[in-house]
Design a protein around this motif. Structure first.
Motif, PDB file in Angstrom:
ATOM      1  N   LEU A 118      74.494  -6.406 -18.512  1.00 28.56           N
ATOM      2  CA  LEU A 118      74.869  -5.022 -18.806  1.00 28.56           C
ATOM      3  C   LEU A 118      75.272  -4.264 -17.547  1.00 28.56           C
ATOM      4  O   LEU A 118      75.808  -3.157 -17.629  1.00 28.56           O
ATOM      5  N   PHE A 119      74.992  -4.845 -16.387  1.00 31.71           N
ATOM      6  CA  PHE A 119      75.224  -4.176 -15.113  1.00 31.71           C
ATOM      7  C   PHE A 119      76.262  -4.934 -14.293  1.00 31.71           C
ATOM      8  O   PHE A 119      76.285  -6.162 -14.306  1.00 31.71           O
ATOM      9  N   ASN A 120      77.077  -4.197 -13.568  1.00 32.35           N
ATOM     10  CA  ASN A 120      77.992  -4.799 -12.595  1.00 32.35           C
ATOM     11  C   ASN A 120      77.215  -4.924 -11.289  1.00 32.35           C
ATOM     12  O   ASN A 120      77.247  -4.022 -10.443  1.00 32.35           O
ATOM     13  N   VAL A 130      71.612  -2.105  -3.180  1.00 33.33           N
ATOM     14  CA  VAL A 130      70.467  -2.708  -3.859  1.00 33.33           C
ATOM     15  C   VAL A 130      70.992  -3.858  -4.718  1.00 33.33           C
ATOM     16  O   VAL A 130      71.894  -3.676  -5.536  1.00 33.33           O
ATOM     17  N   ASP A 131      70.440  -5.045  -4.518  1.00 31.42           N
ATOM     18  CA  ASP A 131      70.908  -6.252  -5.204  1.00 31.42           C
ATOM     19  C   ASP A 131      70.010  -6.512  -6.414  1.00 31.42           C
ATOM     20  O   ASP A 131      68.985  -7.195  -6.312  1.00 31.42           O
ATOM     21  N   ALA A 143      64.480  -0.461 -15.838  1.00 33.09           N
ATOM     22  CA  ALA A 143      65.834   0.090 -15.761  1.00 33.09           C
ATOM     23  C   ALA A 143      66.754  -0.613 -16.754  1.00 33.09           C
ATOM     24  O   ALA A 143      67.572   0.030 -17.433  1.00 33.09           O
ATOM     25  N   MET A 144      66.608  -1.914 -16.861  1.00 33.83           N
ATOM     26  CA  MET A 144      67.460  -2.678 -17.766  1.00 33.83           C
ATOM     27  C   MET A 144      67.102  -2.412 -19.221  1.00 33.83           C
ATOM     28  O   MET A 144      67.982  -2.312 -20.085  1.00 33.83           O
ATOM     29  N   ALA A 145      65.813  -2.288 -19.509  1.00 34.04           N
ATOM     30  CA  ALA A 145      65.391  -1.960 -20.872  1.00 34.04           C
ATOM     31  C   ALA A 145      65.890  -0.571 -21.266  1.00 34.04           C
ATOM     32  O   ALA A 145      66.333  -0.347 -22.401  1.00 34.04           O
ATOM     33  N   ASP A 379      80.978   3.434 -12.601  1.00 33.24           N
ATOM     34  CA  ASP A 379      81.537   2.221 -13.227  1.00 33.24           C
ATOM     35  C   ASP A 379      80.682   0.986 -12.911  1.00 33.24           C
ATOM     36  O   ASP A 379      81.208  -0.117 -12.646  1.00 33.24           O
ATOM     37  N   CYS A 380      79.361   1.170 -12.943  1.00 31.24           N
ATOM     38  CA  CYS A 380      78.440   0.069 -12.640  1.00 31.24           C
ATOM     39  C   CYS A 380      77.787  -0.514 -13.891  1.00 31.24           C
ATOM     40  O   CYS A 380      76.975  -1.422 -13.786  1.00 31.24           O
ATOM     41  N   LEU A 381      78.144   0.015 -15.062  1.00 29.32           N
ATOM     42  CA  LEU A 381      77.585  -0.504 -16.309  1.00 29.32           C
ATOM     43  C   LEU A 381      78.671  -1.169 -17.134  1.00 29.32           C
ATOM     44  O   LEU A 381      79.811  -0.670 -17.193  1.00 29.32           O
ATOM     45  N   ARG A 382      78.335  -2.272 -17.778  1.00 25.22           N
ATOM     46  CA  ARG A 382      79.278  -2.987 -18.636  1.00 25.22           C
ATOM     47  C   ARG A 382      78.865  -2.757 -20.077  1.00 25.22           C
ATOM     48  O   ARG A 382      78.396  -3.659 -20.770  1.00 25.22           O
ATOM     49  N   ILE A 383      79.017  -1.537 -20.536  1.00 23.41           N
ATOM     50  CA  ILE A 383      78.570  -1.171 -21.879  1.00 23.41           C
ATOM     51  C   ILE A 383      79.808  -0.913 -22.746  1.00 23.41           C
ATOM     52  O   ILE A 383      80.667  -0.125 -22.358  1.00 23.41           O
TER      53      ILE A 383
END
Length: 383
Positions: A118-120, A130-131, A143-145, A379-383
């Motif tokens: 879900l994240f780029n 932050v990796d 954060a992902m949930a 633009d860091c989310l792939r939603i």
């Protein structure tokens, strides 16, 4: 005649102490007895049966496989429907999830590794230093949930989201009884967080006060954060309630720094809110003893010292940067995370019952993860 002395030395007995006073809490501070809670048990059940209430349980390691079923049964018996229980787990605990049949029970089960898509991650690493693809932890899992619940499977009725650590026997210290009592019987629309005021058994709470003296003498920003933490009777317990409508605005941390980062954020919002609509961080005292650690047992002092050092670093570099966390831009996150990434070595005193020389420890620092709203705008989310 021999003079009698107190059996325990407290701050009152420390040399040269001039005065000791109890602080007043600006927000709600609840001290219910179990008898009070029992009298309101029907109210608690009705509250936890509401579709506005959810529970997020992190399952990060196999050592929690013994206590997790107890925690789950405890929550279900209190009235939370299985479909309102979110379990976010690491790949190494998939067998635990399968063996317990959590999906068959109706729980929403999220594999942390699957949520990375879900994240780029490359852009987040480049933009914020932050990796999130390489380093794992409780904060990253949350954060992902949150991203899943906000953008993939939106839960429109959710208002109050609770969190429990699953490496302790919830039946023993009954965290939702105390949190639920404060939230159900004394609701407040201005409440950002509800914290459990509780000491973990055998855990030293040095980070709660020692580090703040450095903050206080550094700058106005340091005094601002110290003043907020001064009022928290809080031992990094994972038993928390968060109002869901701020979920997109709050930052995270990769690991254990999550709860501290949330309180840094809360300090900014509380201080900047108007008197007639003052945001609050409430606390409810749970006098039961929490013994965490899962099958590994209680954390040793060396483990705790390492954790407190990580938390200190996050706040210290934030204060040195000189800007409130709530006002951070992408560039600010990149700058502070870059500084934190270079702080990768420390010396820790020997652990419990270890009488040898100190340890030289090389480790990766905990890092800030920006709020979901900022990740989306960058633009860091792939939603």
């Amino acid at each position: 005649m021999l003079q009698s002395f107190p059996q325990k030395r407290t701050v009152h007995n420390f040399p040269n102490v001039i005065e000791v006073q109890r602080l007043s809490c600006k927000s709600d501070f609840f001290t219910p007895k179990l008898t009070n809670i029992t009298l309101k048990h029907k109210n608690l059940e009705d509250y936890f049966r509401s579709p506005t209430v959810g529970l997020l349980l992190p399952l990060g390691s196999k050592r929690e496989s013994y206590s997790f079923p107890q925690t789950l049964n405890y929550t279900l018996e209190l009235g939370i429907a299985p479909e309102r229980v979110i379990v976010v787990h690491s790949p190494k605990t998939k067998t635990v999830v399968d063996d317990l049949g959590l999906e068959k029970k109706g729980c929403l089960v999220l594999n942390e590794q699957d949520l990375v898509k879900l994240f780029n991650a490359d852009r987040i690493h480049s933009r914020f230093a932050v990796d999130i693809a390489k380093y794992t932890g409780k904060g990253r899992a949350f954060a992902m949930a949150f991203a899943y619940l906000k953008y993939v499977s939106s839960w429109k009725t959710l208002k109050d989201l609770f969190f429990l650590d699953v490496d302790a026997n919830a039946n023993q210290f009954q965290p939702l009884h105390y949190l639920g009592y404060a939230q159900a019987i004394f609701p407040d629309d201005q409440r950002l967080f509800l914290l459990t005021a509780q000491n973990n058994a055998l855990r030293d709470n040095h980070y709660l006060f020692v580090m703040r003296e450095y903050w206080r003498h550094e700058s106005d920003l340091g005094r601002h954060y110290a003043a907020h933490f001064d009022q928290l009777v809080w031992s990094l317990t994972g038993e928390i309630m968060l109002r869901w409508d701020i979920a997109e605005q709050i930052p995270f941390a990769i690991g254990y720094g999550l709860e501290s980062v949330w309180q840094l954020f809360a300090a900014d919002w509380v201080a900047s809110s108007l008197p007639d609509s003052q945001y609050k961080v409430a606390q409810v005292v749970n006098p039961q003893t929490k013994k965490d650690g899962g099958t590994l047992g209680q954390s040793g002092r060396c483990y705790d010292a390492t954790m407190y050092r990580q938390l200190n670093l996050m706040t210290w570099f934030l204060i040195k940067h000189g800007k409130p966390l709530s006002q951070f831009t992408a560039e600010d996150y990149h700058t502070v995370n870059t500084c934190l990434s270079k702080a990768d070595r420390t010396v820790i005193l020997p652990d419990n019952e270890d009488h040898g020389l100190p340890y030289s420890v090389q480790l990766k620092s905990d890092l800030f993860i920006p709020p979901l709203a900022m990740l989306a705008s960058e633009d860091c989310l792939r939603i």
